[in-house]
Design a protein around this motif. Structure first.
Motif, PDB file in Angstrom:
ATOM      1  N   GLU A 203       2.296  13.465  21.572  1.00 53.56           N
ATOM      2  CA  GLU A 203       1.749  12.812  22.761  1.00 53.56           C
ATOM      3  C   GLU A 203       2.625  11.643  23.204  1.00 53.56           C
ATOM      4  OE1 GLU A 203      -0.573  14.422  24.397  1.00 53.56           O
ATOM      5  OE2 GLU A 203      -0.323  15.824  22.724  1.00 53.56           O
ATOM      6  N   SER A 204       3.293  10.983  22.258  1.00 55.23           N
ATOM      7  CA  SER A 204       4.203   9.900  22.654  1.00 55.23           C
ATOM      8  C   SER A 204       5.395  10.468  23.411  1.00 55.23           C
ATOM      9  CB  SER A 204       4.663   9.114  21.424  1.00 55.23           C
ATOM     10  OG  SER A 204       5.539   9.877  20.615  1.00 55.23           O
ATOM     11  N   LEU A 205       5.840  11.671  23.021  1.00 52.69           N
ATOM     12  CA  LEU A 205       6.934  12.326  23.757  1.00 52.69           C
ATOM     13  C   LEU A 205       6.485  12.704  25.164  1.00 52.69           C
ATOM     14  CD1 LEU A 205       8.441  14.649  20.990  1.00 52.69           C
ATOM     15  CD2 LEU A 205       9.429  12.551  21.906  1.00 52.69           C
ATOM     16  N   ARG A 206       5.267  13.184  25.279  1.00 55.08           N
ATOM     17  CA  ARG A 206       4.735  13.515  26.611  1.00 55.08           C
ATOM     18  C   ARG A 206       4.749  12.277  27.515  1.00 55.08           C
ATOM     19  NH1 ARG A 206       2.271  18.607  26.390  1.00 55.08           N
ATOM     20  NH2 ARG A 206       1.012  19.038  24.534  1.00 55.08           N
ATOM     21  N   THR A 207       4.294  11.166  26.941  1.00 56.48           N
ATOM     22  CA  THR A 207       4.201   9.934  27.729  1.00 56.48           C
ATOM     23  C   THR A 207       5.576   9.384  28.078  1.00 56.48           C
ATOM     24  OG1 THR A 207       2.088   9.381  26.677  1.00 56.48           O
ATOM     25  CG2 THR A 207       3.303   7.583  27.735  1.00 56.48           C
ATOM     26  N   GLU A 208       6.439   9.301  27.060  1.00 56.69           N
ATOM     27  CA  GLU A 208       7.752   8.687  27.269  1.00 56.69           C
ATOM     28  C   GLU A 208       8.616   9.483  28.242  1.00 56.69           C
ATOM     29  OE1 GLU A 208      11.625   7.106  24.681  1.00 56.69           O
ATOM     30  OE2 GLU A 208       9.806   7.813  23.656  1.00 56.69           O
ATOM     31  N   TYR A 209       8.503  10.818  28.189  1.00 65.44           N
ATOM     32  CA  TYR A 209       9.381  11.662  29.010  1.00 65.44           C
ATOM     33  C   TYR A 209       8.636  12.348  30.155  1.00 65.44           C
ATOM     34  CZ  TYR A 209      12.739  10.907  25.291  1.00 65.44           C
ATOM     35  OH  TYR A 209      13.584  10.318  24.379  1.00 65.44           O
ATOM     36  N   SER A 210       7.397  11.920  30.399  1.00 63.71           N
ATOM     37  CA  SER A 210       6.593  12.450  31.517  1.00 63.71           C
ATOM     38  C   SER A 210       6.524  13.977  31.491  1.00 63.71           C
ATOM     39  CB  SER A 210       7.167  11.976  32.864  1.00 63.71           C
ATOM     40  OG  SER A 210       7.186  10.574  32.929  1.00 63.71           O
ATOM     41  N   VAL A 211       6.171  14.504  30.323  1.00 62.17           N
ATOM     42  CA  VAL A 211       6.032  15.955  30.148  1.00 62.17           C
ATOM     43  C   VAL A 211       4.550  16.294  30.128  1.00 62.17           C
ATOM     44  CG1 VAL A 211       6.478  17.921  28.635  1.00 62.17           C
ATOM     45  CG2 VAL A 211       8.171  16.082  28.835  1.00 62.17           C
ATOM     46  N   GLY A 212       4.142  17.191  31.010  1.00 67.64           N
ATOM     47  CA  GLY A 212       2.767  17.681  30.976  1.00 67.64           C
ATOM     48  C   GLY A 212       2.670  18.809  29.967  1.00 67.64           C
ATOM     49  N   GLN A 213       1.982  19.876  30.345  1.00 69.56           N
ATOM     50  CA  GLN A 213       1.933  21.041  29.469  1.00 69.56           C
ATOM     51  C   GLN A 213       3.291  21.735  29.443  1.00 69.56           C
ATOM     52  OE1 GLN A 213      -1.399  23.452  30.991  1.00 69.56           O
ATOM     53  NE2 GLN A 213      -2.431  23.066  29.042  1.00 69.56           N
ATOM     54  N   THR A 214       3.701  22.189  28.272  1.00 70.77           N
ATOM     55  CA  THR A 214       4.925  22.975  28.190  1.00 70.77           C
ATOM     56  C   THR A 214       4.662  24.355  28.774  1.00 70.77           C
ATOM     57  OG1 THR A 214       4.433  23.945  26.023  1.00 70.77           O
ATOM     58  CG2 THR A 214       5.530  21.786  26.050  1.00 70.77           C
ATOM     59  N   LEU A 215       5.727  25.084  29.024  1.00 67.50           N
ATOM     60  CA  LEU A 215       5.588  26.423  29.596  1.00 67.50           C
ATOM     61  C   LEU A 215       4.763  27.322  28.676  1.00 67.50           C
ATOM     62  CD1 LEU A 215       6.413  28.190  31.993  1.00 67.50           C
ATOM     63  CD2 LEU A 215       8.484  28.815  30.724  1.00 67.50           C
ATOM     64  N   ARG A 216       5.005  27.225  27.375  1.00 68.05           N
ATOM     65  CA  ARG A 216       4.244  28.058  26.440  1.00 68.05           C
ATOM     66  C   ARG A 216       2.784  27.627  26.387  1.00 68.05           C
ATOM     67  NH1 ARG A 216       5.579  31.832  22.929  1.00 68.05           N
ATOM     68  NH2 ARG A 216       7.815  31.448  23.192  1.00 68.05           N
ATOM     69  N   GLU A 217       2.512  26.344  26.478  1.00 66.06           N
ATOM     70  CA  GLU A 217       1.128  25.877  26.511  1.00 66.06           C
ATOM     71  C   GLU A 217       0.416  26.396  27.759  1.00 66.06           C
ATOM     72  OE1 GLU A 217       1.362  21.594  24.128  1.00 66.06           O
ATOM     73  OE2 GLU A 217       1.888  21.688  26.246  1.00 66.06           O
ATOM     74  N   ARG A 218       1.117  26.393  28.887  1.00 64.89           N
ATOM     75  CA  ARG A 218       0.529  26.930  30.125  1.00 64.89           C
ATOM     76  C   ARG A 218       0.266  28.418  29.986  1.00 64.89           C
ATOM     77  NH1 ARG A 218       4.795  25.508  34.416  1.00 64.89           N
ATOM     78  NH2 ARG A 218       3.381  26.664  35.790  1.00 64.89           N
ATOM     79  N   LEU A 219       1.184  29.127  29.327  1.00 65.31           N
ATOM     80  CA  LEU A 219       0.996  30.563  29.103  1.00 65.31           C
ATOM     81  C   LEU A 219      -0.230  30.817  28.230  1.00 65.31           C
ATOM     82  CD1 LEU A 219       1.816  33.541  29.080  1.00 65.31           C
ATOM     83  CD2 LEU A 219       3.478  33.005  27.281  1.00 65.31           C
ATOM     84  N   GLU A 220      -0.347  30.084  27.135  1.00 63.83           N
ATOM     85  CA  GLU A 220      -1.492  30.266  26.233  1.00 63.83           C
ATOM     86  C   GLU A 220      -2.802  29.956  26.950  1.00 63.83           C
ATOM     87  OE1 GLU A 220      -0.470  27.707  23.025  1.00 63.83           O
ATOM     88  OE2 GLU A 220       1.043  29.093  22.187  1.00 63.83           O
ATOM     89  N   HIS A 221      -2.795  28.915  27.786  1.00 60.90           N
ATOM     90  CA  HIS A 221      -3.995  28.564  28.534  1.00 60.90           C
ATOM     91  C   HIS A 221      -4.353  29.660  29.539  1.00 60.90           C
ATOM     92  CE1 HIS A 221      -7.031  25.994  30.343  1.00 60.90           C
ATOM     93  NE2 HIS A 221      -6.522  26.255  31.538  1.00 60.90           N
ATOM     94  N   ALA A 222      -3.356  30.216  30.216  1.00 58.15           N
ATOM     95  CA  ALA A 222      -3.597  31.280  31.195  1.00 58.15           C
ATOM     96  C   ALA A 222      -4.197  32.508  30.512  1.00 58.15           C
ATOM     97  CB  ALA A 222      -2.302  31.635  31.910  1.00 58.15           C
ATOM     98  N   VAL A 223      -3.705  32.843  29.319  1.00 56.15           N
ATOM     99  CA  VAL A 223      -4.251  33.988  28.584  1.00 56.15           C
ATOM    100  C   VAL A 223      -5.696  33.723  28.181  1.00 56.15           C
ATOM    101  CG1 VAL A 223      -4.052  35.351  26.470  1.00 56.15           C
ATOM    102  CG2 VAL A 223      -1.997  34.787  27.787  1.00 56.15           C
ATOM    103  N   GLU A 224      -5.959  32.506  27.680  1.00 52.14           N
ATOM    104  CA  GLU A 224      -7.321  32.146  27.278  1.00 52.14           C
ATOM    105  C   GLU A 224      -8.291  32.243  28.457  1.00 52.14           C
ATOM    106  OE1 GLU A 224      -7.130  28.256  25.637  1.00 52.14           O
ATOM    107  OE2 GLU A 224      -6.057  28.890  23.811  1.00 52.14           O
ATOM    108  N   GLN A 225      -7.815  31.861  29.646  1.00 55.27           N
ATOM    109  CA  GLN A 225      -8.662  31.883  30.836  1.00 55.27           C
ATOM    110  C   GLN A 225      -8.650  33.246  31.538  1.00 55.27           C
ATOM    111  OE1 GLN A 225     -10.647  29.205  31.720  1.00 55.27           O
ATOM    112  NE2 GLN A 225      -9.917  28.462  29.718  1.00 55.27           N
ATOM    113  N   GLU A 226      -7.919  34.200  30.947  1.00 56.95           N
ATOM    114  CA  GLU A 226      -7.817  35.560  31.489  1.00 56.95           C
ATOM    115  C   GLU A 226      -7.189  35.583  32.880  1.00 56.95           C
ATOM    116  OE1 GLU A 226     -11.602  37.483  31.173  1.00 56.95           O
ATOM    117  OE2 GLU A 226     -11.644  37.360  28.984  1.00 56.95           O
ATOM    118  N   HIS A 227      -6.256  34.655  33.116  1.00 54.48           N
ATOM    119  CA  HIS A 227      -5.476  34.661  34.361  1.00 54.48           C
ATOM    120  C   HIS A 227      -4.197  35.459  34.095  1.00 54.48           C
ATOM    121  CE1 HIS A 227      -7.590  30.582  35.356  1.00 54.48           C
ATOM    122  NE2 HIS A 227      -8.364  31.629  35.612  1.00 54.48           N
TER     123      HIS A 227
END
Length: 244
Positions: A203-227
Protein backbone atom coordinates in the motif's frame (compact mmCIF):
# COMPACT_ATOMS: atom_id res chain seq x y z
CA UNK A 1 58.81 -14.04 11.87
CA UNK A 2 55.46 -15.57 12.76
CA UNK A 3 52.32 -13.96 11.41
CA UNK A 4 49.89 -12.98 14.18
CA UNK A 5 46.90 -15.32 14.47
CA UNK A 6 44.69 -12.97 16.44
CA UNK A 7 41.95 -10.75 14.99
CA UNK A 8 42.53 -7.78 17.28
CA UNK A 9 43.40 -5.24 14.58
CA UNK A 10 40.62 -6.35 12.23
CA UNK A 11 37.96 -6.22 14.94
CA UNK A 12 39.20 -2.84 16.13
CA UNK A 13 38.99 -1.36 12.63
CA UNK A 14 35.40 -2.56 12.20
CA UNK A 15 33.42 -1.97 15.36
CA UNK A 16 30.27 -3.97 15.99
CA UNK A 17 27.06 -1.92 16.01
CA UNK A 18 24.19 -3.81 17.68
CA UNK A 19 21.65 -1.35 16.25
CA UNK A 20 22.16 -2.38 12.63
CA UNK A 21 23.19 -5.25 10.38
CA UNK A 22 26.91 -4.80 9.75
CA UNK A 23 27.63 -6.12 6.24
CA UNK A 24 30.14 -5.32 3.51
CA UNK A 25 31.48 -6.78 0.27
CA UNK A 26 35.24 -6.86 -0.17
CA UNK A 27 37.84 -8.58 -2.33
CA UNK A 28 39.44 -11.86 -1.31
CA UNK A 29 43.17 -12.46 -1.73
CA UNK A 30 42.54 -13.84 -5.24
CA UNK A 31 40.43 -10.77 -6.11
CA UNK A 32 37.11 -12.64 -5.78
CA UNK A 33 34.14 -10.91 -4.12
CA UNK A 34 33.33 -12.08 -0.60
CA UNK A 35 30.71 -10.95 1.90
CA UNK A 36 31.57 -10.13 5.48
CA UNK A 37 29.19 -9.74 8.38
CA UNK A 38 30.37 -8.19 11.63
CA UNK A 39 28.80 -10.05 14.52
CA UNK A 40 29.24 -9.65 18.24
CA UNK A 41 32.76 -10.90 19.05
CA UNK A 42 33.70 -11.77 15.48
CA UNK A 43 33.34 -11.61 11.70
CA UNK A 44 31.67 -14.07 9.33
CA UNK A 45 33.01 -14.36 5.78
CA UNK A 46 30.76 -15.82 3.09
CA UNK A 47 31.32 -16.74 -0.54
CA UNK A 48 29.03 -15.02 -3.03
CA UNK A 49 28.44 -18.12 -5.18
CA UNK A 50 27.85 -21.77 -4.40
CA UNK A 51 27.67 -22.65 -0.73
CA UNK A 52 28.43 -19.69 1.52
CA UNK A 53 31.30 -21.54 3.23
CA UNK A 54 32.83 -22.37 -0.17
CA UNK A 55 32.80 -26.13 0.45
CA UNK A 56 32.01 -28.74 -2.18
CA UNK A 57 29.92 -31.69 -0.99
CA UNK A 58 31.23 -34.75 -2.82
CA UNK A 59 31.74 -32.54 -5.85
CA UNK A 60 28.37 -30.78 -5.51
CA UNK A 61 27.99 -27.03 -4.98
CA UNK A 62 25.61 -27.52 -2.04
CA UNK A 63 24.13 -30.17 0.21
CA UNK A 64 20.82 -29.67 -1.57
CA UNK A 65 22.44 -30.61 -4.88
CA UNK A 66 24.18 -33.56 -3.20
CA UNK A 67 20.90 -34.89 -1.78
CA UNK A 68 19.12 -34.51 -5.10
CA UNK A 69 21.82 -36.69 -6.68
CA UNK A 70 21.45 -39.22 -3.85
CA UNK A 71 17.72 -39.41 -4.46
CA UNK A 72 18.27 -39.73 -8.21
CA UNK A 73 20.58 -42.70 -7.65
CA UNK A 74 18.48 -44.17 -4.85
CA UNK A 75 14.76 -43.21 -5.12
CA UNK A 76 13.99 -44.55 -1.61
CA UNK A 77 16.85 -42.60 -0.01
CA UNK A 78 16.25 -41.61 3.62
CA UNK A 79 18.10 -38.92 5.52
CA UNK A 80 20.82 -39.99 7.92
CA UNK A 81 21.74 -38.20 11.13
CA UNK A 82 24.76 -36.72 9.33
CA UNK A 83 22.49 -35.50 6.53
CA UNK A 84 20.27 -33.74 9.07
CA UNK A 85 23.24 -32.04 10.70
CA UNK A 86 24.58 -30.89 7.33
CA UNK A 87 21.14 -29.63 6.28
CA UNK A 88 20.95 -27.59 9.48
CA UNK A 89 24.33 -26.06 8.64
CA UNK A 90 23.26 -25.20 5.12
CA UNK A 91 20.02 -23.59 6.30
CA UNK A 92 21.97 -21.31 8.62
CA UNK A 93 24.60 -20.44 6.02
CA UNK A 94 22.03 -19.46 3.42
CA UNK A 95 20.08 -17.47 6.02
CA UNK A 96 23.16 -15.39 6.80
CA UNK A 97 23.90 -14.77 3.14
CA UNK A 98 20.27 -13.92 2.36
CA UNK A 99 20.15 -11.17 4.96
CA UNK A 100 23.51 -9.88 3.69
CA UNK A 101 22.08 -9.57 0.16
CA UNK A 102 19.02 -7.78 1.50
CA UNK A 103 21.16 -5.37 3.51
CA UNK A 104 23.32 -4.60 0.46
CA UNK A 105 20.24 -4.36 -1.80
CA UNK A 106 21.29 -7.23 -4.06
CA UNK A 107 17.67 -8.26 -4.37
CA UNK A 108 17.94 -10.92 -7.08
CA UNK A 109 20.70 -12.66 -5.13
CA UNK A 110 18.43 -12.66 -2.06
CA UNK A 111 15.64 -14.26 -4.11
CA UNK A 112 18.02 -16.96 -5.35
CA UNK A 113 19.16 -17.83 -1.83
CA UNK A 114 15.58 -17.83 -0.54
CA UNK A 115 14.61 -20.23 -3.35
CA UNK A 116 17.50 -22.50 -2.36
CA UNK A 117 16.25 -22.60 1.22
CA UNK A 118 12.66 -23.30 0.14
CA UNK A 119 13.80 -26.19 -2.09
CA UNK A 120 15.83 -27.58 0.81
CA UNK A 121 12.73 -27.39 3.02
CA UNK A 122 10.74 -29.28 0.39
CA UNK A 123 13.41 -31.95 0.24
CA UNK A 124 13.43 -32.31 4.02
CA UNK A 125 9.70 -32.93 3.97
CA UNK A 126 10.05 -35.51 1.19
CA UNK A 127 13.02 -37.47 2.57
CA UNK A 128 12.70 -37.30 6.35
CA UNK A 129 10.74 -39.91 8.30
CA UNK A 130 10.74 -37.63 11.34
CA UNK A 131 7.87 -35.10 11.07
CA UNK A 132 9.03 -33.30 14.20
CA UNK A 133 12.47 -32.62 12.71
CA UNK A 134 10.94 -31.46 9.41
CA UNK A 135 8.58 -29.12 11.26
CA UNK A 136 11.51 -27.39 12.98
CA UNK A 137 12.42 -26.07 9.52
CA UNK A 138 8.95 -25.78 8.05
CA UNK A 139 7.94 -23.33 10.78
CA UNK A 140 10.36 -20.82 9.21
CA UNK A 141 8.87 -21.08 5.72
CA UNK A 142 6.70 -17.93 6.16
CA UNK A 143 9.80 -15.96 7.20
CA UNK A 144 11.75 -17.15 4.15
CA UNK A 145 8.76 -16.39 1.90
CA UNK A 146 8.53 -12.94 3.48
CA UNK A 147 12.17 -12.23 2.62
CA UNK A 148 11.72 -13.62 -0.87
CA UNK A 149 8.60 -11.53 -1.54
CA UNK A 150 10.21 -8.39 -0.16
CA UNK A 151 13.34 -8.93 -2.26
CA UNK A 152 11.43 -9.70 -5.46
CA UNK A 153 9.21 -6.63 -5.03
CA UNK A 154 12.14 -4.28 -4.38
CA UNK A 155 14.01 -5.79 -7.33
CA UNK A 156 11.01 -5.19 -9.59
CA UNK A 157 10.75 -1.63 -8.31
CA UNK A 158 14.43 -1.04 -9.02
CA UNK A 159 14.47 -2.55 -12.51
CA UNK A 160 10.89 -2.39 -13.82
CA UNK A 161 7.74 -0.64 -12.53
CA UNK A 162 5.91 -0.05 -9.24
CA UNK A 163 2.98 -2.03 -10.66
CA UNK A 164 5.20 -5.10 -11.13
CA UNK A 165 6.54 -4.62 -7.60
CA UNK A 166 2.98 -4.62 -6.25
CA UNK A 167 2.16 -7.71 -8.25
CA UNK A 168 5.23 -9.47 -6.82
CA UNK A 169 3.87 -8.79 -3.33
CA UNK A 170 0.48 -10.16 -4.36
CA UNK A 171 2.10 -13.37 -5.61
CA UNK A 172 3.99 -13.71 -2.35
CA UNK A 173 0.82 -13.17 -0.33
CA UNK A 174 -0.96 -15.87 -2.33
CA UNK A 175 1.87 -18.33 -1.59
CA UNK A 176 1.80 -17.41 2.09
CA UNK A 177 -1.96 -17.84 2.24
CA UNK A 178 -1.59 -21.33 0.78
CA UNK A 179 0.86 -22.14 3.60
CA UNK A 180 -1.61 -20.94 6.23
CA UNK A 181 -4.42 -22.94 4.61
CA UNK A 182 -2.25 -26.08 4.49
CA UNK A 183 -1.59 -25.81 8.21
CA UNK A 184 -5.21 -24.97 9.15
CA UNK A 185 -4.28 -21.46 10.26
CA UNK A 186 -6.04 -19.31 7.67
CA UNK A 187 -7.95 -17.46 10.39
CA UNK A 188 -4.63 -16.01 11.57
CA UNK A 189 -3.48 -14.92 8.12
CA UNK A 190 -4.64 -11.29 8.07
CA UNK A 191 -3.25 -10.53 11.53
CA UNK A 192 0.13 -12.22 11.11
CA UNK A 193 2.98 -9.72 11.50
CA UNK A 194 4.73 -10.75 8.27
CA UNK A 195 1.50 -10.47 6.28
CA UNK A 196 0.76 -7.06 7.79
CA UNK A 197 4.25 -5.83 6.84
CA UNK A 198 3.90 -7.00 3.24
CA UNK A 199 0.47 -5.38 2.90
CA UNK A 200 1.87 -2.15 4.34
CA UNK A 201 4.73 -2.26 1.81
CA UNK A 202 2.28 -2.85 -1.03
CA UNK A 203 0.00 0.00 0.00
CA UNK A 204 2.93 2.36 0.56
CA UNK A 205 4.03 1.65 -3.02
CA UNK A 206 0.53 2.42 -4.26
CA UNK A 207 0.57 5.73 -2.42
CA UNK A 208 4.12 6.77 -3.26
CA UNK A 209 3.84 5.94 -6.97
CA UNK A 210 0.12 6.70 -7.44
CA UNK A 211 -0.71 3.14 -8.51
CA UNK A 212 -4.33 2.03 -8.33
CA UNK A 213 -5.28 -1.54 -9.08
CA UNK A 214 -2.72 -3.45 -11.11
CA UNK A 215 -3.79 -4.97 -14.41
CA UNK A 216 -3.92 -8.44 -12.87
CA UNK A 217 -5.95 -7.16 -9.92
CA UNK A 218 -8.43 -5.60 -12.36
CA UNK A 219 -8.59 -8.89 -14.25
CA UNK A 220 -9.27 -10.89 -11.08
CA UNK A 221 -11.95 -8.41 -10.04
CA UNK A 222 -13.62 -8.57 -13.48
CA UNK A 223 -13.73 -12.38 -13.29
CA UNK A 224 -15.18 -12.28 -9.76
CA UNK A 225 -17.88 -9.87 -10.97
CA UNK A 226 -18.51 -12.03 -14.06
CA UNK A 227 -17.62 -9.17 -16.42
CA UNK A 228 -16.24 -11.59 -18.95
CA UNK A 229 -15.93 -9.20 -21.88
CA UNK A 230 -13.82 -6.81 -19.80
CA UNK A 231 -11.86 -9.77 -18.41
CA UNK A 232 -11.03 -10.92 -21.95
CA UNK A 233 -9.72 -7.47 -22.88
CA UNK A 234 -7.64 -7.26 -19.70
CA UNK A 235 -6.26 -10.76 -20.26
CA UNK A 236 -5.21 -9.80 -23.78
CA UNK A 237 -3.48 -6.67 -22.49
CA UNK A 238 -1.74 -8.67 -19.77
CA UNK A 239 -0.51 -11.21 -22.32
CA UNK A 240 0.73 -8.41 -24.57
CA UNK A 241 2.69 -6.84 -21.71
CA UNK A 242 4.23 -10.14 -20.60
CA UNK A 243 5.44 -10.98 -24.11
CA UNK A 244 7.09 -7.59 -24.73
Amino acid sequence: MKRPRHLDDLLKRWAFDPATLNVRMIKGKDDRDVLQMRVDMGILQLETTGRPDGELINGSDSYLEHLNLCRLNEPEYELTERDCNEIDREFMQFYHRRICWLRLQFYHRAVMDADHTLRLMDLCEDLSDDPEWSSTHEQYRPFVLFHRTQAEALGELEENTPEEAIQAINRGLETLRAFFVKHDAEEHFDEDELIVRLVELRESLRTEYSVGQTLRERLEHAVEQEHYELAAKLRDELTRRETH
